[in-house]
Design a protein around this motif. Sequence first.
Motif, PDB file in Angstrom:
ATOM      1  N   PRO A 283       0.840  -1.208   0.000  1.00 31.02           N
ATOM      2  CA  PRO A 283       0.000   0.000   0.000  1.00 31.02           C
ATOM      3  C   PRO A 283       0.873   1.255   0.000  1.00 31.02           C
ATOM      4  CG  PRO A 283      -0.795  -1.593   1.609  1.00 31.02           C
ATOM      5  CD  PRO A 283       0.535  -2.097   1.134  1.00 31.02           C
ATOM      6  N   ASP A 284       0.296   2.371  -0.409  1.00 34.66           N
ATOM      7  CA  ASP A 284       1.055   3.610  -0.586  1.00 34.66           C
ATOM      8  C   ASP A 284       1.811   4.041   0.670  1.00 34.66           C
ATOM      9  OD1 ASP A 284       0.373   3.816  -3.207  1.00 34.66           O
ATOM     10  OD2 ASP A 284      -1.196   5.319  -2.924  1.00 34.66           O
ATOM     11  N   GLU A 285       1.231   3.811   1.849  1.00 33.85           N
ATOM     12  CA  GLU A 285       1.878   4.313   3.063  1.00 33.85           C
ATOM     13  C   GLU A 285       3.130   3.516   3.438  1.00 33.85           C
ATOM     14  OE1 GLU A 285      -0.288   3.680   6.773  1.00 33.85           O
ATOM     15  OE2 GLU A 285      -1.736   2.476   5.650  1.00 33.85           O
ATOM     16  N   TYR A 286       3.458   2.473   2.659  1.00 33.18           N
ATOM     17  CA  TYR A 286       4.704   1.741   2.872  1.00 33.18           C
ATOM     18  C   TYR A 286       5.681   1.954   1.715  1.00 33.18           C
ATOM     19  CZ  TYR A 286       1.917  -0.729   6.370  1.00 33.18           C
ATOM     20  OH  TYR A 286       1.106  -1.040   7.445  1.00 33.18           O
ATOM     21  N   ARG A 287       5.325   2.835   0.800  1.00 32.85           N
ATOM     22  CA  ARG A 287       6.152   3.069  -0.379  1.00 32.85           C
ATOM     23  C   ARG A 287       6.881   4.403  -0.255  1.00 32.85           C
ATOM     24  NH1 ARG A 287       4.229  -0.672  -3.908  1.00 32.85           N
ATOM     25  NH2 ARG A 287       5.274   0.184  -5.722  1.00 32.85           N
ATOM     26  N   LYS A 341       8.646   1.672   9.322  1.00 31.06           N
ATOM     27  CA  LYS A 341       9.591   1.633   8.210  1.00 31.06           C
ATOM     28  C   LYS A 341       8.852   1.427   6.885  1.00 31.06           C
ATOM     29  CE  LYS A 341      13.541  -0.025  10.892  1.00 31.06           C
ATOM     30  NZ  LYS A 341      14.580  -1.084  11.052  1.00 31.06           N
ATOM     31  N   SER A 342       9.569   1.674   5.791  1.00 26.04           N
ATOM     32  CA  SER A 342       8.991   1.586   4.455  1.00 26.04           C
ATOM     33  C   SER A 342       9.822   0.672   3.558  1.00 26.04           C
ATOM     34  CB  SER A 342       8.916   2.986   3.816  1.00 26.04           C
ATOM     35  OG  SER A 342       8.219   3.885   4.651  1.00 26.04           O
ATOM     36  N   TRP A 343       9.161   0.099   2.574  1.00 31.01           N
ATOM     37  CA  TRP A 343       9.733  -0.745   1.535  1.00 31.01           C
ATOM     38  C   TRP A 343      10.300  -2.030   2.132  1.00 31.01           C
ATOM     39  CZ3 TRP A 343       7.963  -1.199  -2.889  1.00 31.01           C
ATOM     40  CH2 TRP A 343       8.657  -1.740  -3.972  1.00 31.01           C
ATOM     41  N   TYR A 344      11.001  -2.806   1.317  1.00 26.09           N
ATOM     42  CA  TYR A 344      11.471  -4.132   1.715  1.00 26.09           C
ATOM     43  C   TYR A 344      12.784  -4.020   2.486  1.00 26.09           C
ATOM     44  CZ  TYR A 344       7.815  -5.869  -1.333  1.00 26.09           C
ATOM     45  OH  TYR A 344       6.586  -6.128  -1.895  1.00 26.09           O
ATOM     46  N   GLN A 345      12.895  -4.800   3.537  1.00 26.62           N
ATOM     47  CA  GLN A 345      14.009  -4.671   4.472  1.00 26.62           C
ATOM     48  C   GLN A 345      15.036  -5.786   4.249  1.00 26.62           C
ATOM     49  OE1 GLN A 345      13.504  -1.963   7.094  1.00 26.62           O
ATOM     50  NE2 GLN A 345      12.190  -1.595   5.323  1.00 26.62           N
ATOM     51  N   GLY A 346      16.284  -5.474   4.547  1.00 25.58           N
ATOM     52  CA  GLY A 346      17.336  -6.481   4.586  1.00 25.58           C
ATOM     53  C   GLY A 346      17.807  -6.992   3.244  1.00 25.58           C
ATOM     54  N   LEU A 347      17.642  -6.200   2.176  1.00 25.63           N
ATOM     55  CA  LEU A 347      18.163  -6.608   0.873  1.00 25.63           C
ATOM     56  C   LEU A 347      19.689  -6.546   0.895  1.00 25.63           C
ATOM     57  CD1 LEU A 347      15.644  -4.718  -1.451  1.00 25.63           C
ATOM     58  CD2 LEU A 347      15.461  -7.017  -0.486  1.00 25.63           C
ATOM     59  N   PRO A 510       7.150  -8.012   5.758  1.00 26.51           N
ATOM     60  CA  PRO A 510       7.305  -6.605   5.393  1.00 26.51           C
ATOM     61  C   PRO A 510       6.936  -5.701   6.564  1.00 26.51           C
ATOM     62  CG  PRO A 510       5.239  -7.432   4.549  1.00 26.51           C
ATOM     63  CD  PRO A 510       5.945  -8.607   5.168  1.00 26.51           C
ATOM     64  N   PRO A 511       7.330  -4.433   6.527  1.00 32.25           N
ATOM     65  CA  PRO A 511       6.997  -3.503   7.623  1.00 32.25           C
ATOM     66  C   PRO A 511       5.497  -3.420   7.865  1.00 32.25           C
ATOM     67  CG  PRO A 511       8.594  -2.524   6.125  1.00 32.25           C
ATOM     68  CD  PRO A 511       8.125  -3.790   5.473  1.00 32.25           C
ATOM     69  N   GLN A 512       5.112  -3.285   9.113  1.00 32.38           N
ATOM     70  CA  GLN A 512       3.713  -3.115   9.498  1.00 32.38           C
ATOM     71  C   GLN A 512       3.610  -1.863  10.368  1.00 32.38           C
ATOM     72  OE1 GLN A 512       1.426  -4.960   8.145  1.00 32.38           O
ATOM     73  NE2 GLN A 512       2.673  -6.673   7.380  1.00 32.38           N
ATOM     74  N   GLY A 513       2.397  -1.561  10.791  1.00 36.47           N
ATOM     75  CA  GLY A 513       2.192  -0.424  11.682  1.00 36.47           C
ATOM     76  C   GLY A 513       1.391   0.699  11.087  1.00 36.47           C
ATOM     77  N   GLY A 514       1.009   0.583   9.839  1.00 38.32           N
ATOM     78  CA  GLY A 514       0.216   1.627   9.204  1.00 38.32           C
ATOM     79  C   GLY A 514      -1.266   1.459   9.429  1.00 38.32           C
TER      80      GLY A 514
END
Length: 764
Positions: A283-287, A341-347, A510-514
């Motif tokens: 969703p937009d709020e994680y981008r 946090k936003s987008w994919y983590q740990g790449l 993926p990040p949560q909390g939104g």
Amino acid sequence: MQRAWTATSFLLIVSAGNQNDPTQPTKSGIGIWVDADTDKSFYTKVSSRGDIWHLVMSDEFEVEGRQFAYGQDHIWTALDIPDGVNRAMELYSSKNVYTKNGKFYNRVDEGPVNVSFWNSWSETPGYENKTMHYTAGMVQSWNKFCIQGGFVEVSAMLPGAINKESINPHILGYKWAPPPVNKITINDKDRIPDIRFYPTWPGLWLMGNLGRALFAASTNRMWPWTYNECDERYRTNQRISACDPNPGYGLNPYQGRGAPEIDILEGGGTAISSSIQIAPGMPDEYRRTKPILALESTDRVDAQGRHGAGHIFCYYDKNCLTPGANMADVSTAAFAGRGHKSWYQGLRYAANNRCNPDPKFVQKWESVYLAQNSTIIDNQFDILKISSGRDLHADLGLIDGKGPLHWGINYEGRCFPISNGYIGGFLCDPDNKNPNCIDPRKDGVPLTRQMETFAYQMDAISSNWDITFEHYKMFFNYQIEWVTGKDGYIRWTLDDAPIFEIPAYSLTNPPQGGKVTNPKKIMVEEPSYIIFNIAMASAWGAMPPNWEAGPCRGNATIPASALDRNISNNICDSFPMYMIIDHIRIWQDTSEGSNMSVGCDPASHPTKEFIKAHILNFTDANNLDVEVAGRNTCNVDDDCTIAGPTPTGRCVDRRCQCVSLWAGPRCTKYTPNLNSDTTKSSFGPDIVYPAIILSALVIIVTGTTVYRRRRHKEELEAAHAFAVMKSMKAAAEAAENEDFTEDDGATSNNRRYYAPSAQPRTLG
């Protein structure tokens, strides 16, 4: 000559099989999909985690003059179809792919070909005329050879303008600097200084078997889903949903399915993109923050020498002025209000050490590690505070836990993968009015009602890594290591050196909390086929020299200097260009308990019945799904038969030739109804048959009527062509048939096709 079979020989062959094994082994022991020309030193490979994997497929392309149009090859099918995605400008032709001197050639020709095609994506669907300025090749192993996990290696040399006539500075050994003119020496290991001499868009990639590339009716609501949760937000957008208790077509209940994409290599020019395409998107709020166009409309010059409209390339050059538009969670203030946090983590990112070092790109791990969770003020990349992957949340741990080097740090200033600015598109049906669609349906415009409605975000997780001129003059092994499951990963390597890695937890956690939940994807696990292609499209960074319209610019007749701000090149005199492949090899973990497999219709992810029921979504008159009997390479007859007193195939001119009712690459598959609607999905018959069935089979094989495969194939093609032509007449009302189909009256330079898709596949 067809061989007469007896009941005794048939019973011996039946008993040679293993009821729990979908294939019967060859008498010589060579693998069903393994090339006889593959040296046995390549039969095993050590994975990045130290495990021994075994060769399950290879193609060395040593047999001269192989043809790849449908029905000609045991593993590859070359398409005859115009490209309908990414603002493409090329026609795919099976004549542009062939083997020569022990290599696979994909040739790109320059020159106009006029096509008439059905466009389902215009306001009023109908036939349109278009000039395709290039012809190239795409081969697929769709519905023939698929894998779930493994180590895939493709040895390739990339296409570009590498002749002296092109005035490519790498060929001439210098480039011109502003006055006073100076000659600057260029080394093959230097970064490529000018993208214009590499205008092609080559691809080496995998895609889930439930979607066939370039057949939009098969990919709509299927590409690139990798999601197995029942979520009402996505239920209508995911064609095979985990909410469905009875999906039919042999599919498993309550299992979400799709056709995700893994790109081993995509692009070229100055950099290669390593990526996966998945859905649903975040969703937009994680981008990232979307750019404010007013800030981005600066008088800058893009890669093609054009001024203005800077916002169009904002995501690509990392120079957006809008805070938060370049990198997720950078600057800190731009994302502080989210509280997560936003987008994919740990790449994970690592250097391409084939490049010569550049001191200005040298980075220290200590400063980046200390700053990673601190406040980031600058809107741009800071080499002291952010990973050289331009990713604030990059993994900074020791590579493979061993050291001394860390992920994400450019220790020597080499070419380094950078998180791609393109992070996915929004996909819609032609009638959709969602404002996020590329071209939403306008109010008052009648609906076409051609297909099920859909509107969803997909995500592209990728890195672009600089390459050198070496990639255009020698072969490199482009590789992925793909492990499914919650502890899996996809790792890109170049000649076994790591470049980029996506661990499973980046997708599954993926990040949560939104305000809304962020969907948890699964690590890609669909049975996936292989694709080799070259596109020519204005959607890629290295645009073709006639990206707007008209003939190729840059030759003695139409010099580029007259049109491109006095920058001289003769790129059009460099066609044809070639992508050349030396080999492809695939290894898998074949130990007990491994979840890797070979096959397009595994019990865990069946595809056969669904595809058969929707075959017009996957094929057309020029691109049928025809099973090929035999034709894998061989050295002796035992490479082409199962164990037993009666051979099921022979080695003829170094390629397997099957007898009677046997098929498969090495004639190990029993097919009493080859290419018919009743063909079984398994290889070979079961050991134990009920008496009545066995008696019927014995009667069949001992009777005087011999199964005529060729006649059946001709009947199949005729029936299929009739069905396609019938569907074309009802195109405006068709719900799901959006495939290209050539008209019977077509000529080589004026062709008629049916239903290209205006949907983007991916961008670099």
